[in-house]
Design a protein around this motif. Structure first.
Motif, PDB file in Angstrom:
ATOM      1  N   TRP A  18       0.794  -1.289  -0.012  1.00 23.78           N
ATOM      2  CA  TRP A  18      -0.140   0.078  -0.001  1.00 23.78           C
ATOM      3  C   TRP A  18       0.827   1.575  -0.092  1.00 23.78           C
ATOM      4  N   ALA A  19       2.197   1.213  -0.009  1.00 22.86           N
ATOM      5  CA  ALA A  19       2.783   2.258   0.242  1.00 22.86           C
ATOM      6  C   ALA A  19       2.796   3.243  -0.875  1.00 22.86           C
ATOM      7  N   GLU A  24       0.296   8.786  -2.060  1.00 25.17           N
ATOM      8  CA  GLU A  24      -0.857   9.747  -2.735  1.00 25.17           C
ATOM      9  C   GLU A  24      -2.113  10.286  -1.680  1.00 25.17           C
ATOM     10  N   LEU A  25      -2.478   9.369  -0.988  1.00 25.24           N
ATOM     11  CA  LEU A  25      -3.273   9.868   0.160  1.00 25.24           C
ATOM     12  C   LEU A  25      -2.953  10.832   0.871  1.00 25.24           C
ATOM     13  N   SER A  32      -3.812   7.519   6.493  1.00 20.92           N
ATOM     14  CA  SER A  32      -4.019   6.239   6.343  1.00 20.92           C
ATOM     15  C   SER A  32      -3.082   5.023   7.321  1.00 20.92           C
ATOM     16  N   LEU A  33      -3.682   3.914   7.156  1.00 18.59           N
ATOM     17  CA  LEU A  33      -3.050   2.961   7.993  1.00 18.59           C
ATOM     18  C   LEU A  33      -3.158   1.637   7.365  1.00 18.59           C
ATOM     19  N   ALA A  34      -1.868   1.031   6.933  1.00 19.12           N
ATOM     20  CA  ALA A  34      -1.855  -0.309   6.071  1.00 19.12           C
ATOM     21  C   ALA A  34      -1.808  -1.509   7.296  1.00 19.12           C
ATOM     22  N   VAL A  35      -2.520  -2.431   7.101  1.00 19.43           N
ATOM     23  CA  VAL A  35      -2.596  -3.690   8.042  1.00 19.43           C
ATOM     24  C   VAL A  35      -1.870  -4.587   7.619  1.00 19.43           C
ATOM     25  N   VAL A 266       0.334  -0.139  -8.031  1.00 18.77           N
ATOM     26  CA  VAL A 266       1.636   0.348  -8.637  1.00 18.77           C
ATOM     27  C   VAL A 266       1.510   1.753  -8.941  1.00 18.77           C
ATOM     28  N   HIS A 267       0.027   1.988  -9.625  1.00 14.79           N
ATOM     29  CA  HIS A 267      -0.061   3.313 -10.340  1.00 14.79           C
ATOM     30  C   HIS A 267      -1.358   3.773  -9.580  1.00 14.79           C
TER      31      HIS A 267
END
Length: 279
Positions: A18-19, A24-25, A32-35, A266-267
């Motif tokens: 998710w990086a 972008e966010l 944001s928080l990626a689990v 990726v994009h």
């Protein structure tokens, strides 16, 4: 208050996936928080045989996901959502198999969400994942061409193990077609290197399908990916149709992007814009 986007990855993936979207966010002013689901991220098992490509040893090396099922995912994500909600609204976003976990959590704790978003993700309503695979809407999937990536007997290992470091050019071509047909070869190889070899055997059952009384009361969005050859758009549309029939007073808010299965990772610019519009 602006929401926290809680991002739930798909099969063999992790928070690292998710990086680019998180970048972008952030540039759009959103947190944001990626689990990392249990047994993923830095908790993933990487047998030494995966590094050395010792096929015989890779087939029998113990897996960190042996015996780890969907309930472990549910408990893990609930704990994260409870903490995230201390700081305001929560929008949970799932990609691919992450949708199974998202639905299971939403069935149990709907009050933890302000919105749920499926991005070409499994949203099981009338059938289990195994049953959807046999549906005519899944006929366009090319995943049957990549079975050779399997590196062990799941019944013996207690988990699904993939050898993403294969050197077979035919298999690599099929994998690119299934994941990132709209990306460059370099982008595909970088993406492939972020995947981990093992995944849980537990993809959910009849009790993990969407529940109208709980899951069905949460505002929800679906992001259709028209170039997806892993989860064909026809199957995505079936998920949407069945969910809307289950709760006609709370239908999916639908968005469409021209992208492969992993292209939005990726994009992610257009995907980030869609999510920002839901905040």
């Amino acid at each position: 208050m602006t929401p926290t986007f809680v991002l739930i990855h798909g099969s063999n993936a992790n928070s690292f996936s998710w990086a680019p979207l998180q970048r972008e966010l952030a540039l759009l002013g959103h947190r944001s928080l990626a689990v990392d689901l249990p047994g993923h991220g830095f908790a993933a098992g990487f047998p030494s045989a995966y590094q050395t490509q010792d096929a015989a040893e890779l087939a029998v090396a113990a897996s960190n996901l042996d015996g780890v099922g969907l309930q472990a995912n549910v408990d893990h994500v609930i704990a994260i959502l409870e903490r995230a909600r201390e700081h305001g609204p929560v929008v949970a976003v799932a990609h691919s198999r992450g949708g199974v976990t998202l639905t299971a959590v939403a069935n149990r704790r709907p009050e933890l969400f302000d919105r749920i978003v499926y991005a070409s993700a499994w949203c099981c309503v009338e059938h289990t994942p195994g049953e959807y695979v046999t549906r005519p809407e899944n006929a366009g999937s090319v995943l049957d061409q990549v079975f050779a990536v399997a590196a062990a007997n799941p019944a013996r290992l207690g988990a699904v193990r993939m050898n993403w470091r294969t050197a077979d050019p035919v298999l690599l071509g099929a994998l690119k077609e299934s994941m990132l047909a709209d990306g460059t070869d370099d982008e595909f190889r970088v993406f492939l290197s972020t995947l981990t070899p093992d995944e849980s055997l537990d993809a959910g059952g009849p009790d993990d399908r969407a529940n109208a009384a709980t899951w069905g009361r949460i505002p929800r969005s679906y992001v259709r990916l028209t170039q997806d050859t892993s989860i064909p758009v026809e199957l995505q549309d079936l998920f949407i149709k069945e969910a809307d029939a289950l709760t006609p007073d709370n239908p999916f808010d639908v968005h469409t992007l021209e992208s492969s299965h992993a292209g939005i990772l990726v994009h992610p610019g257009r995907f980030a814009a869609v999510l920002a519009g839901l905040a």
